[in-house]
Structures are given as C-alpha cells and as structure tokens.
Enzyme design. Structure first.
Site, PDB file in Angstrom:
ATOM      1  N   TRP A   1       0.797  -1.573  -0.048  1.00 25.62           N
ATOM      2  CA  TRP A   1       0.044   0.154  -0.066  1.00 25.62           C
ATOM      3  C   TRP A   1       0.891   1.221  -0.073  1.00 25.62           C
ATOM      4  O   TRP A   1       0.705   2.144  -0.580  1.00 25.62           O
ATOM      5  CB  TRP A   1      -0.955  -0.151   1.111  1.00 25.62           C
ATOM      6  CG  TRP A   1      -1.746  -1.289   1.082  1.00 25.62           C
ATOM      7  CD1 TRP A   1      -1.721  -2.436   2.009  1.00 25.62           C
ATOM      8  CD2 TRP A   1      -2.784  -1.610  -0.013  1.00 25.62           C
ATOM      9  NE1 TRP A   1      -2.481  -3.425   1.636  1.00 25.62           N
ATOM     10  CE2 TRP A   1      -3.078  -3.056   0.501  1.00 25.62           C
ATOM     11  CE3 TRP A   1      -3.160  -1.078  -1.075  1.00 25.62           C
ATOM     12  CZ2 TRP A   1      -4.088  -3.499  -0.201  1.00 25.62           C
ATOM     13  CZ3 TRP A   1      -3.961  -1.768  -1.772  1.00 25.62           C
ATOM     14  CH2 TRP A   1      -4.495  -2.999  -1.346  1.00 25.62           C
TER      15      TRP A   1
ATOM     16  N   ASP B   1      -0.747   6.475   7.065  1.00 26.38           N
ATOM     17  CA  ASP B   1      -1.827   5.416   6.645  1.00 26.38           C
ATOM     18  C   ASP B   1      -1.989   4.505   7.696  1.00 26.38           C
ATOM     19  O   ASP B   1      -1.104   3.491   7.905  1.00 26.38           O
ATOM     20  CB  ASP B   1      -1.588   4.864   5.268  1.00 26.38           C
ATOM     21  CG  ASP B   1      -2.396   3.782   4.776  1.00 26.38           C
ATOM     22  OD1 ASP B   1      -3.538   3.566   5.594  1.00 26.38           O
ATOM     23  OD2 ASP B   1      -2.573   3.324   3.793  1.00 26.38           O
TER      24      ASP B   1
ATOM     25  N   LYS C   1     -10.872  -1.880   7.873  1.00 25.63           N
ATOM     26  CA  LYS C   1      -9.970  -2.880   8.478  1.00 25.63           C
ATOM     27  C   LYS C   1     -10.063  -3.076  10.115  1.00 25.63           C
ATOM     28  O   LYS C   1      -9.868  -4.173  10.568  1.00 25.63           O
ATOM     29  CB  LYS C   1      -8.566  -2.246   8.182  1.00 25.63           C
ATOM     30  CG  LYS C   1      -7.995  -2.381   6.716  1.00 25.63           C
ATOM     31  CD  LYS C   1      -8.063  -3.558   6.194  1.00 25.63           C
ATOM     32  CE  LYS C   1      -7.452  -3.690   4.736  1.00 25.63           C
ATOM     33  NZ  LYS C   1      -7.304  -4.920   4.295  1.00 25.63           N
TER      34      LYS C   1
END
Length: 355
Positions: A100, A167, A191
C-alpha cells in the site's frame, strides 16, 4: 455457530454493533424508516455524523487540539492521491514498507519530487527499515503504520520537524501512540472500524492551504472540513456502523483497554508459531504486526491436511494474501481472545497428527 473470523478486511465487527446496525436498517430511531432511506441531511443522521467525528477525536486524544475528523469516500486508495494533491508542493518523503505504501508513492509522483527515504521491498517487505533520514525540506513525510499483506508494523515513529502523514488503515484505534506527532492520519474503515464504504481522515487544519495548485472540490480537504463531511452524500450506513464501533470501544475502556487485549492475542498466536515445528513466521520478529500475523507451513505437502482442520473448526479468513501465500490471521479489535485460542488449538492438534 458464528465462525471465527480472521478476515483481513472487511473486518470482524462486535456482535452488539451488528445487532444495532441490523435493527437500524429496518427501523432507525423508532421513526419507522430505514437508516439507509432517510435524508443524510436529516437531524437524525447529522447527529450520527457529528458523534462519529467527535468520538474519533476523543479516542485519539485529539479533541480541541486543532484537528478535524472527516468521513470521506474512496478508501485509503483515494487518500494516496488526496494527500499529495493537498500537501505536496515541491518534495515529499515516503517510507516504502509494503504494497500500500508502494501504491501511495506511485500516486504522489505525479505532483512533485519524490524522496523514498527507506524501503523493505528488497526482501518482500518482511521488515521495517531503520536508520533512515527525512529531508528537512520535504513538505511532508508519509508512512504506513501497519502492513496487512506482509504482516509488519512500525513500532517506533521517527522524530522530525517535517509534517507526518500516516496511513493507519489496519491498526487505527488498536494501540496507544503519540497521535499528536501526526499531522494527518487516514484509515479505510473496513480494516478495524466498520464496513467498507467510508474513510476516516484526521487532519491538523493548519497544514492546509500551502500548495500552489488548484485542488478540485471533491479532493479538497478544506472544503470537506467546511462542510462537516457533508459536501456530498456520505456513506450513511458505513458512517453509522463506524460510530457504533467507536461507541463500543469507548465503553470498553478505549484504546488503553483494547491494546492490552490485542497484545494478548498476538502473543498467544506468535508463541505457538515459534514453538510449533510445523509453522514458521515470515517477517522479522521485532517488526511483527499485532493485527496481522503471517506464517507458513514448514512442509507444503501438509497444506491440505491443515486447511481441512482449521475449516472444520469454524475458522474463516486465514489464507494469506494472494501475492504472498501462506497464512494470515488478522486479529482486529473485535476478534475475541477465544477465537485465537481455537486457532492455536488447531495448530497443536495438527502437530500431534504428524507424530
């Protein structure tokens, strides 16, 4: 029996949250209307949005400290673009620790000079780089706190005068951090916070307004702040369930409480991975994630046997990411310690079948 849900995302949710959310689908606030058919500008939903934003700041200890909470669209993937659009004027520094962050770097390259200060790509992202330096002339430094694919997690964040962007999609609200060190935090809800469809952004408002480019309205953080996350129709259901999950966490005792539980879950599973000769961890021990434990069988020929055993035990979602293989047990906030014990029991029973 409900299965033991180790899915990496969408995540497991608390039973009481699922119950309240299902009731709201049929009848929200006893108004004989569904949550998903009322106006997003009605008093009932505006109250939901305000509470969700307030709870996020409260749990992170960022109330009245110059931060704003937003619930936006597009997942963390859109934030890869929005961060650079709003903050990158000349140069940005990125730490590359996984799939990511690598994608975030690719998006940011379109807006200015890119300094990749460290990378673990050389070893399949199985460790967190150390000893890197952040250019003092960078507009911001970007990192990813937890990496769901490889199963690594940053344990110590750098000291820097450069604005820090993180993030935290897969470990937000799971552990105590000095959240004031970060100028912008973003996290896809799916998540560890709620269902897919919304993204939480925590932003220190004074870092905005410094880029020279025109920013399209839908990508402009300041516009979303000014409109209280209501510039366009929000993801009503996702925001509501996120609010319920944050309420659940607060009632338990907040982040300090859940961190203790998460550490117990991770220790239980990692101890078995290290003890059992039929399993092996695949990342550096000092960088192991408390959220996503990745491991492999030491003998691939036993895969079918082990898969049958964990499936028969009611376990779901432990297959590794398609790019890595092996196994990945995601132990998000709502996963009970008991579910981890069931997985450990299966691993021990599997060992006995091989003797």
């Amino acid at each position: 029996m409900k299965k033991h849900n180790f899915s990496a995302g969408p995540c497991i949710l608390p039973d009481e949250v699922l119950k309240k959310a299902s009731e709201a689908i049929l009848n929200f606030n006893d108004d004989n209307l569904s949550l998903i058919e009322i106006s997003h500008r009605s008093k009932s939903f505006v109250a939901v949005m305000e509470k969700a934003r307030s709870l996020a700041l409260e749990l992170l200890g960022l109330e009245n400290k110059g931060y704003k909470a937003l619930f936006l669209h597009g997942g963390a993937s859109l934030e890869f673009l929005m961060v650079a659009y709003n903050l990158l004027n000349k140069k940005a520094a990125y730490l590359n620790t996984g799939t990511w962050s690598d994608k975030a770097i690719k998006e940011a390259k379109a807006f200015g000079e890119m300094s990749e200060v460290g990378s673990s790509k050389d070893k399949g992202y199985n460790y967190i780089p150390k000893g890197y330096s952040i250019p003092q002339d960078a507009d911001y430094f970007h990192c990813t706190s937890n990496n769901t694919v490889a199963g690594t997690q940053i344990k110590e964040f750098p000291e820097t005068n450069v604005s820090m962007v993180c993030d935290m999609s897969s470990d937000i609200f799971s552990r105590q951090l000095e959240f004031e060190k970060f100028d912008l935090i973003y996290a896809g809800a799916q998540k560890n916070m709620g269902p897919a469809g919304t993204t939480l952004v925590i932003i220190k408002e004074d870092i905005l307004g410094k880029v020279e480019r025109h920013i399209p309205s839908m990508l402009n953080y300041q516009i979303h702040i000014d409109k209280d996350s209501m510039f366009n129709t929000p993801s009503v259901f996702s925001v509501y369930v996120s609010m319920l999950t944050l309420e659940w966490l607060k009632d338990l005792g907040g982040i300090p409480f859940i961190e203790e539980v998460n550490n117990k879950k991770a220790a239980l599973l990692y101890d078995e991975i290290d003890r059992n000769p039929f399993f092996k961890g695949i990342v550096a021990k000092e960088d192991r994630s408390t959220m996503n434990a990745t491991f492999i069988l030491t003998d691939d020929g036993l895969t079918e046997t082990f898969n049958t055993m964990w499936k028969d035990a009611g376990i779901s979602g432990i297959n590794g990411h398609r790019s890595v293989g092996g196994y990945r047990a995601s132990m998000y906030n709502a996963l009970p310690l008991y579910s981890v014990q069931v997985l450990v029991d299966v691993m021990q029973a599997f060992e006995k079948t091989q003797k």
